[in-house]
Motif scaffolding. Structure first.
Motif, PDB file in Angstrom:
ATOM      1  N   ARG A 165     -52.620 -29.388  37.800  1.00 41.06           N
ATOM      2  CA  ARG A 165     -53.816 -28.138  37.386  1.00 41.06           C
ATOM      3  C   ARG A 165     -54.243 -27.780  38.662  1.00 41.06           C
ATOM      4  O   ARG A 165     -54.873 -26.326  37.900  1.00 41.06           O
ATOM      5  N   THR A 166     -54.396 -28.291  39.667  1.00 44.30           N
ATOM      6  CA  THR A 166     -54.854 -26.934  40.647  1.00 44.30           C
ATOM      7  C   THR A 166     -54.637 -26.955  41.459  1.00 44.30           C
ATOM      8  O   THR A 166     -54.596 -25.768  42.428  1.00 44.30           O
ATOM      9  N   GLY A 167     -53.083 -26.047  40.981  1.00 48.24           N
ATOM     10  CA  GLY A 167     -51.861 -25.814  41.448  1.00 48.24           C
ATOM     11  C   GLY A 167     -50.876 -26.558  42.055  1.00 48.24           C
ATOM     12  O   GLY A 167     -50.840 -28.149  42.011  1.00 48.24           O
TER      13      GLY A 167
ATOM     14  N   CYS B 253     -47.344 -26.349  41.790  1.00 48.00           N
ATOM     15  CA  CYS B 253     -46.176 -25.944  40.926  1.00 48.00           C
ATOM     16  C   CYS B 253     -45.250 -24.734  40.975  1.00 48.00           C
ATOM     17  O   CYS B 253     -45.743 -24.106  41.208  1.00 48.00           O
TER      18      CYS B 253
ATOM     19  N   ILE C  98     -49.142 -32.775  46.239  1.00 47.55           N
ATOM     20  CA  ILE C  98     -50.081 -32.180  45.049  1.00 47.55           C
ATOM     21  C   ILE C  98     -50.393 -33.475  43.881  1.00 47.55           C
ATOM     22  O   ILE C  98     -49.103 -34.569  44.060  1.00 47.55           O
ATOM     23  N   ARG C  99     -51.278 -33.824  43.980  1.00 52.91           N
ATOM     24  CA  ARG C  99     -51.793 -35.274  43.219  1.00 52.91           C
ATOM     25  C   ARG C  99     -52.462 -35.002  41.822  1.00 52.91           C
ATOM     26  O   ARG C  99     -52.266 -34.828  40.178  1.00 52.91           O
ATOM     27  N   ASP C 100     -53.120 -33.205  41.525  1.00 55.82           N
ATOM     28  CA  ASP C 100     -53.604 -32.917  39.672  1.00 55.82           C
ATOM     29  C   ASP C 100     -52.672 -31.948  40.399  1.00 55.82           C
ATOM     30  O   ASP C 100     -52.798 -30.528  40.947  1.00 55.82           O
TER      31      ASP C 100
ATOM     32  N   GLY D 198     -53.074 -38.717  39.473  1.00 54.56           N
ATOM     33  CA  GLY D 198     -53.234 -38.255  40.440  1.00 54.56           C
ATOM     34  C   GLY D 198     -53.294 -38.849  42.098  1.00 54.56           C
ATOM     35  O   GLY D 198     -53.492 -38.849  41.944  1.00 54.56           O
TER      36      GLY D 198
ATOM     37  N   ASN E  80     -50.218 -34.633  33.959  1.00 48.91           N
ATOM     38  CA  ASN E  80     -49.978 -35.691  34.742  1.00 48.91           C
ATOM     39  C   ASN E  80     -49.534 -36.422  35.829  1.00 48.91           C
ATOM     40  O   ASN E  80     -48.029 -35.828  35.397  1.00 48.91           O
TER      41      ASN E  80
ATOM     42  N   SER F  59     -49.699 -38.106  45.003  1.00 44.87           N
ATOM     43  CA  SER F  59     -48.736 -37.448  44.858  1.00 44.87           C
ATOM     44  C   SER F  59     -47.413 -38.308  45.510  1.00 44.87           C
ATOM     45  O   SER F  59     -47.279 -39.417  45.180  1.00 44.87           O
TER      46      SER F  59
END
Length: 291
Positions: free
Chosen positions: A249-251, A253, A245-247, A111, A261, A113
């Motif tokens: 899965r939230t966008g 990419c 971005i840290r997660d 998590g 992870n 960045s």
């Protein structure tokens, strides 16, 4: 006599060098040793698939594979930075606070960045006196050895970016699934170069910017666009992530299946320390003489 002289020189150098001697890191007085283990990898040839989007005569093409060789030793962490280590940086007021989630202290921090990783590297540099930084994509591939994924992804016309993203997503998503929960250090084994958990379920930030390039008739690649707001991320597959971005899965990419992870390991610059130790040894020789 020669042995005794050598031992006296070594002892004098050790006294002058303090914590640098014996292979330890060059540290400021009173600062503890590095909290992480590192391995020094000697330069050697390796195969590297060029990162980024590559085109030929305006049409998408498979990125070429190059035979590369690093120009000096690479000293890199044998494992990823842990949650406990990152928390120490947060407590010191040097790293942004993140949502650590369920990760235990002995597991990789996730998590984070690219910006968080750079902040931690800067703090380690100030704390130890040795430059810490993220590896380049080339350095990561070299250190990953047999764990580096060199599979060429399907070439899809970028004129239809949605389809290009989906084709890449399908290719990467079809690979073997694994738990997304961070695992204890060493869970995914050690590679041929002594690095733990390479290409496990934590993808690692690199300091390489996303590039669009043209493959020339000579075989050379020429960058046409460089975007350092997006960085290369390495793990079970290579991908590209927006730097804040840290997660995943939230966008954020930029292409394909998002990593499970985001974490990191660091390179430690030892050249300055090596030069200092050599200078100290020369000084000791002059002070002690040949006897």
């Amino acid at each position: 006599m020669l042995l005794a002289s050598s031992l006296k020189i070594a002892a004098a150098a050790a006294a002058l060098a303090g914590p640098l001697a014996g292979g330890a890191a060059l540290l400021s007085p009173g600062v503890p040793a590095l909290p992480h283990s590192v391995v020094a990898l000697a330069p050697a040839e390796f195969q590297y698939r060029v990162a980024g989007d590559v085109s030929v005569a305006g049409r998408p093409a498979a990125a070429p594979v190059r035979t590369l060789r690093l120009d000096r030793d690479l000293t890199i962490m044998t494992r990823q930075v842990t949650a406990a280590e990152y928390a120490t940086c947060v407590a010191a007021g040097a790293c942004p606070r993140i949502g650590r989630g369920p990760a235990a202290d002995d597991r990789p921090v996730v998590g984070v960045s690219h910006r968080d990783a750079v902040a931690y590297a800067a703090w380690m540099t100030r704390t130890t006196g040795l430059t810490h930084r993220l590896p380049t994509d080339q350095e990561w591939v070299f250190a990953a050895a047999e764990k580096a994924d060199d599979e060429a992804l399907p070439v899809v016309d970028r004129a239809d970016p949605a389809r290009a993203w989906l084709v890449r997503y399908d290719t990467e998503a079809s690979r073997e699934k694994m738990s997304a929960e961070p695992q204890p250090v060493g869970h995914f084994g050690v590679n041929a170069k002594g690095l733990a958990d390479v290409a496990g379920n934590v993808w690692e930030w690199t300091d390489t910017c996303f590039v669009r390039a043209t493959l020339e008739a000579s075989g050379e690649t020429r960058a046409t666009t460089t975007n350092c707001g997006v960085r290369v991320v390495q793990g079970r597959h290579r991908t590209y992530m927006t730097d804040f971005i840290r997660d995943p899965r939230t966008g954020g990419c930029a292409a394909g299946a998002p990593p499970a992870n985001l974490g990191f390991r660091l390179v430690v610059e030892t050249a300055a320390a090596d030069r200092l130790l050599a200078a100290l040894e020369r000084t000791a020789r002059r002070l002690l003489g040949p006897g």
